[in-house]
Design a protein around this motif. Sequence first.
Motif, PDB file in Angstrom:
ATOM      1  N   UNK A 189       0.841  -1.194   0.000  1.00 22.46           N
ATOM      2  CA  UNK A 189       0.000   0.000   0.000  1.00 22.46           C
ATOM      3  C   UNK A 189       0.874   1.241   0.000  1.00 22.46           C
ATOM      4  N   UNK A 190       0.295   2.294  -0.547  1.00 25.03           N
ATOM      5  CA  UNK A 190       1.066   3.528  -0.669  1.00 25.03           C
ATOM      6  C   UNK A 190       1.475   4.084   0.687  1.00 25.03           C
ATOM      7  N   UNK A 191       0.552   3.988   1.674  1.00 24.82           N
ATOM      8  CA  UNK A 191       0.906   4.619   2.946  1.00 24.82           C
ATOM      9  C   UNK A 191       2.035   3.895   3.659  1.00 24.82           C
ATOM     10  N   UNK A 192       2.180   2.581   3.364  1.00 26.88           N
ATOM     11  CA  UNK A 192       3.323   1.884   3.953  1.00 26.88           C
ATOM     12  C   UNK A 192       4.609   2.313   3.245  1.00 26.88           C
ATOM     13  N   UNK A 193       4.521   2.490   1.933  1.00 23.73           N
ATOM     14  CA  UNK A 193       5.667   3.032   1.202  1.00 23.73           C
ATOM     15  C   UNK A 193       6.043   4.395   1.752  1.00 23.73           C
ATOM     16  N   UNK A 194       5.002   5.204   1.981  1.00 27.51           N
ATOM     17  CA  UNK A 194       5.255   6.545   2.486  1.00 27.51           C
ATOM     18  C   UNK A 194       5.946   6.491   3.841  1.00 27.51           C
ATOM     19  N   UNK A 195       5.485   5.575   4.695  1.00 27.73           N
ATOM     20  CA  UNK A 195       6.103   5.432   6.009  1.00 27.73           C
ATOM     21  C   UNK A 195       7.564   5.035   5.865  1.00 27.73           C
ATOM     22  N   UNK A 196       7.815   4.141   4.882  1.00 20.28           N
ATOM     23  CA  UNK A 196       9.180   3.668   4.676  1.00 20.28           C
ATOM     24  C   UNK A 196      10.067   4.823   4.205  1.00 20.28           C
ATOM     25  N   UNK A 197       9.542   5.592   3.244  1.00 21.01           N
ATOM     26  CA  UNK A 197      10.305   6.713   2.710  1.00 21.01           C
ATOM     27  C   UNK A 197      10.577   7.733   3.813  1.00 21.01           C
ATOM     28  N   UNK A 198       9.596   7.915   4.696  1.00 18.87           N
ATOM     29  CA  UNK A 198       9.782   8.925   5.725  1.00 18.87           C
ATOM     30  C   UNK A 198      10.708   8.432   6.825  1.00 18.87           C
ATOM     31  N   UNK A 199      11.287   7.257   6.657  1.00 17.61           N
ATOM     32  CA  UNK A 199      12.373   6.848   7.532  1.00 17.61           C
ATOM     33  C   UNK A 199      11.953   6.007   8.726  1.00 17.61           C
ATOM     34  N   UNK A 200      10.700   5.561   8.773  1.00 19.09           N
ATOM     35  CA  UNK A 200      10.308   4.679   9.866  1.00 19.09           C
ATOM     36  C   UNK A 200      10.991   3.320   9.694  1.00 19.09           C
ATOM     37  N   UNK A 201      11.363   2.722  10.798  1.00 18.87           N
ATOM     38  CA  UNK A 201      11.990   1.415  10.698  1.00 18.87           C
ATOM     39  C   UNK A 201      10.914   0.373  10.395  1.00 18.87           C
ATOM     40  N   UNK A 202      11.375  -0.788   9.915  1.00 21.58           N
ATOM     41  CA  UNK A 202      10.433  -1.849   9.588  1.00 21.58           C
ATOM     42  C   UNK A 202       9.544  -2.173  10.778  1.00 21.58           C
ATOM     43  N   UNK A 203      10.153  -2.205  11.966  1.00 23.34           N
ATOM     44  CA  UNK A 203       9.386  -2.644  13.123  1.00 23.34           C
ATOM     45  C   UNK A 203       8.314  -1.641  13.497  1.00 23.34           C
ATOM     46  N   UNK A 204       8.639  -0.347  13.360  1.00 24.85           N
ATOM     47  CA  UNK A 204       7.576   0.594  13.722  1.00 24.85           C
ATOM     48  C   UNK A 204       6.495   0.630  12.656  1.00 24.85           C
ATOM     49  N   UNK A 205       6.856   0.322  11.399  1.00 19.08           N
ATOM     50  CA  UNK A 205       5.818   0.193  10.373  1.00 19.08           C
ATOM     51  C   UNK A 205       4.900  -0.975  10.708  1.00 19.08           C
ATOM     52  N   UNK A 206       5.539  -2.085  11.084  1.00 14.09           N
ATOM     53  CA  UNK A 206       4.732  -3.266  11.415  1.00 14.09           C
ATOM     54  C   UNK A 206       3.825  -2.940  12.593  1.00 14.09           C
ATOM     55  N   UNK A 207       4.411  -2.312  13.614  1.00 14.97           N
ATOM     56  CA  UNK A 207       3.621  -2.036  14.813  1.00 14.97           C
ATOM     57  C   UNK A 207       2.487  -1.073  14.496  1.00 14.97           C
ATOM     58  N   UNK A 208       2.808  -0.032  13.706  1.00 14.36           N
ATOM     59  CA  UNK A 208       1.825   1.016  13.529  1.00 14.36           C
ATOM     60  C   UNK A 208       0.763   0.645  12.490  1.00 14.36           C
ATOM     61  N   UNK A 209       1.200   0.133  11.346  1.00 15.56           N
ATOM     62  CA  UNK A 209       0.246  -0.041  10.249  1.00 15.56           C
ATOM     63  C   UNK A 209      -0.281  -1.458  10.122  1.00 15.56           C
ATOM     64  N   UNK A 210       0.569  -2.414  10.436  1.00 15.83           N
ATOM     65  CA  UNK A 210       0.181  -3.777  10.096  1.00 15.83           C
ATOM     66  C   UNK A 210      -0.608  -4.421  11.229  1.00 15.83           C
ATOM     67  N   UNK A 211      -0.229  -4.144  12.471  1.00 19.43           N
ATOM     68  CA  UNK A 211      -0.993  -4.707  13.577  1.00 19.43           C
ATOM     69  C   UNK A 211      -2.445  -4.258  13.528  1.00 19.43           C
ATOM     70  N   UNK A 212      -2.628  -2.998  13.126  1.00 21.50           N
ATOM     71  CA  UNK A 212      -3.998  -2.502  13.113  1.00 21.50           C
ATOM     72  C   UNK A 212      -4.839  -3.239  12.086  1.00 21.50           C
ATOM     73  N   UNK A 213      -4.204  -3.772  11.053  1.00 22.69           N
ATOM     74  CA  UNK A 213      -4.957  -4.514  10.043  1.00 22.69           C
ATOM     75  C   UNK A 213      -5.268  -5.928  10.505  1.00 22.69           C
TER      76      UNK A 213
END
Lengths: 618, 313
Positions: A189-213
Amino acid sequence: MSDSVETAAVAAPVATGQSGTVVRSTVMRRLIRNPMGIASLAILGSIALLAIFAPVLAPFEENFANITKTLAPADSVNILGTDSAGRDTWSRLLFGAQLTLLSALLCAGVAIAIGLPAGLIAGYYAGKFEAVSNWVVSILMSLPGLIVLLTIRAAFGPSVWISMIAFGVLISPSYFRLTRTAVQSVRNELYVDAARVSGLSDWSIIARHIFSVVRAPIIIQTAAIAGVAIAIQSGLEFLGLGDPTKATWGVMLSEGFKNVYLTPTLLLWPALAMALTIGGLVLLGNAIRDALEDGEKIKHRKKRAASSATGARPTAGPAVARPSRKSVAAVDAGTEHHLVKVTNLGVGYPQADGTIKKVVDDVSFHVDRGEILGIVGESGSGKSQTAFSILGLLPDNARIVGGAIQFDGNYTVAPGDERVNQARLSKLRGKRISYIPQEPMSNLDPAFTIGYQLVTPMVRVLGISKEEARRRALKLLTDVGIASPERTFSAYPHEVSGGMAQRVLIAGAISCEPDLVIADEPTTALDVTVQADVLDLLRELQQRLNIGVVLVTHNFGVVADLCDRVAVMQNGRLVEEGSVRDILRNPKEQYTRTLLASMLEGKTPMSMLVSSQKEPVA
Amino acid sequence: MIKFIAKRLGSGLVVLFVVSALTFTLLYTSSGSIARNILGDQATPEQVALKEQELGLDQPLVTRYFAWLGDALSGNLGASWFTSEPVASSLATRIPVTMTMVFTAMILIAICAALIGVAAAVKRGWVDRVVQVGAIVGDSIPGYVIGVLLVTILAIQLGFFPATSTISPEVGPEAWVYSMTLPVIALLINGVTGGAQQIRSAVIKQLERDYVRTLRSRGIGEREILFKHVLRSAAPAGLTVLSLQLIGMLGGVVIIEQIFALPGMGPLAVTATGQSDLPVVMGVVMYTVVVVIVVNLLVDILNGWLNPKVRVS
C-alpha cells in the motif's frame, strides 16, 4: 488523472477501514447492539466468572468423594447430584470450567506466539523464510489433530498443558496464514511506502500499520481456535488419556457415558457446558465479523451517498401507483423509434436503517440506431449503474426507485417497477443488447477455451449448429483483428494478452448481431497503444453494422474520438447532454469544464525528456 | 500434467519421510525409561537392561530410525511391545472398518454439503438462514458429543438402533448398515454443517465474479451458468474444504469408534497411547499420514485437472 481517482477509491476502504481507536469503539458498540454478540459475551462472561471463582463457589473439592452417596440425584447438598465415585457434579463442573478455559487460552496463546511473528516476517520480507514456512505449514495442516495429540500423549504422558502447547503449535498455521495474507496486502500500500520513505523502521511500520490490520481477524480466529481447542482437549479426556487427578468436562462426559443406563443426566451437564462454551465462542466470532462487515458496508455506502447530492432522500417507490405486472404499459407515443430511451431513471440500494441510498437520480437520455452516446463522469457518478440497468444486470440488492427504460418501443423497466423486467430482458440480452466489459481478463471464464465462450452464446441465442457457430466465431476473430484466429479459438484466456482478450470480448458482444452495445470503459484496462486500436475497431464495427452504442467512460479523449453525443454525469445526476461538438466547444456547466480541464490531452508538455541522454552516466 | 503429478507425489513422499522421522524422534527420546514402563516397577535393573537390549533401545536413535524405516519399507512395522502382535497385521484387520466408515461419511458429506451449500448460495432466503444457523450449531457441538447424545437418546432411551456396532461378517448387510448408521451420522453432522456453509461462500464468491455477469449479458441461461461455469470454478474450493474435513475426521473417528465399541483403528490407537506402546503408535501415525497424503494427492490432481493453466502445460 481519473485513473488515480479510481485507484484511490479502490484502496480507500482498506486504508481507512481498520485503523484507529474510533473504528474499534464503533465495532464494540455494534457488537453489543447485536443480540448474537451480547448473548455470546454474556455466556462467555458468566462461564469465565464461574471458572475464576470456582474455589469459592464450589461446595466440595474437585476430587472429594463421598462413597456412601454415589450416582445420587440432585438434592440440597449436591445440587446437580453425584457421580459413580460420589463426587459432586456441580463442583467438578466448576473446576472443569477453570481447566478448560485455561487450556484454551494456553493453546491460543501458543498458536499466536508462533503464527503471528512468523506470518509477519513471511508476509513482510517474503523470500526464503516464506518458502520454508509455507512448507512447514503444509505439513502441519496435513496432520489430524487428535492423532498428533495421541502421539504427544504417548511420548510425554498425561498432561493437559503439554497437549495444549502441542495443539497450539499444530494450529499456529491458521494465524500464520491470516497474518501473512494481511501483511502482503498492506505491504504494497502507498501509505506503507510513504512510512518507509519517511524513515520509519520496519518494526515501527509493522507495529503502527500492520498490527492494526490484523488485529480484528486475529480476535475472530482466536474465538474459533479456542472452541476447537476445548473440543479436542475434552475429546482426549473423554478417551481416558488425560490427567486422572483433574476434573474436566471430557472426563465427566466419559463418566456419564459409562453410567448412561443408570443416570443419563450425568452426561447432560458436561455436554451442555461444552456446547455453551464452544457455542459462545462461535457466536462471538460471528458477531465480531458481522460488526466489522457492517462497518465496512456502511462506510462504502456513506461514501457513495456523500457524493450524491440527493443521497438520503427516501424512496418514492411504494407511493407510486404500480401498474400490474402482466400488462406492461405502452411507451409514450412518438418515442418508439428510439432504440433505447431512459426516462427519469433512479437506482438505489436499501440500507440497514430502511432508507434507500440513491446512486442514480433522475437520469434521462436516448440512443438511436447507428449512434454512439458517451456517458462521461468520474468513478461513483452512477454511469456504470445506469448502463447496467439498461442491461438488467444490476446487483441483486439494487432497486429501481423511479423512472423507466424502454428498448425498441417496449418497456424493460416500466414506470413504477421496482426491478428490471428480467423476463423481457433475458430475451433481449445477448441477442439484441450486448455488453463489452471493462476488465478483459476477469470477464472470461478461465476454465473454458475462448472458442467455447464464443460459440455457446451463438448456439443458444441464434439456434445455429456448433459447426456454423465455429465458422462464424473464426470469422469474428478475424474481424476484430486477431491474426491467428484458429490459435486464439482453441486458447484458454490465460494464454492470451489483455488486448487480445478485449478483442475477444468485443467479438463476443457483436457475435449475435445486436442492435445495441453497452461498452463499460472498454479501453481503461488496456495499454495506451492498444487503446487506440480497440477504439478504431469499435468505430469500424459500429459503422459497418449500424448499431447503437452506449459508451461509458471517464475519458473525454475517447468521447471526442468516438461519440456522436455525450451525457455528463456527476453524483448520480445528469449534468448536461448534447452533441460532442457542442459540449467540447461550449460546455455550459462548470463541472463539465472542470472535467475537460483535467484532461491531459491537448496540453503542452512541460519539457522534453531527451536531455538526460546527453548527460554522462554517473 | 504428468510433471505436475510427479512433483506432487515427490513432495508427498518427502512429507512422509519428514513426519516419520519427527514422530520417531519425538516418541523415542521423550518417553523416559521405556523398558521400565513395560516391565513395571518391580523389575530389577538387570531385567530392564536386558529388555532395552531386546528392543534395540541401546542403539543410537539414528540407527534405530533407519532400521525402522528399512523394515517399514518392506511392510514390517514391528510388533506391539505388549501383545507381540505384528503392527502391520493388526492395522490390516482394523483399517477396513475405519476406512469404510470414514469414506461412507465423506461421500455423504460431499453430496449433502454440496446440495445444501449450492441451494443456500443460489436461493438465499430461508435456506441460507438455516445453513448459517446450522453451521453455528454444528461448530458448537463436537462430533463425539453428538455421538454420545445419539447413543443415549436413539439407542438407549428409544431403542431404535443398537448401542454398540460390532461388525462381524455373519450378520448380513442389512444388520451391518443398521449398526453403522449411528456412528456414520455422528461422524458426518459437523462435516455437513461446516461444509455446506463453506461451499455456500465459495459459490457466492464465484457468482459475484465479472465473467458471470458477462455470461448473462451474452444470453446464457442461469441454469447453464450455475452448473457449467460457477460450480466448476467453485469446485477447487469445495474439494479443499472436503479434504480438510477428511483430515479432521481421521482423528474424530478414533473417539467415535470408542463410543460405539467398533473394532477399528480407534481402540487400538487409544490402548497403545495409554500404554506408550510406541511401535503401534508409530504405525497408527504412519497409516494416517499415508491416507492424508493420498487424499491430498487426489485433490491436487483433480484441482489440477480442473485448472486449465495446469492441465494444458
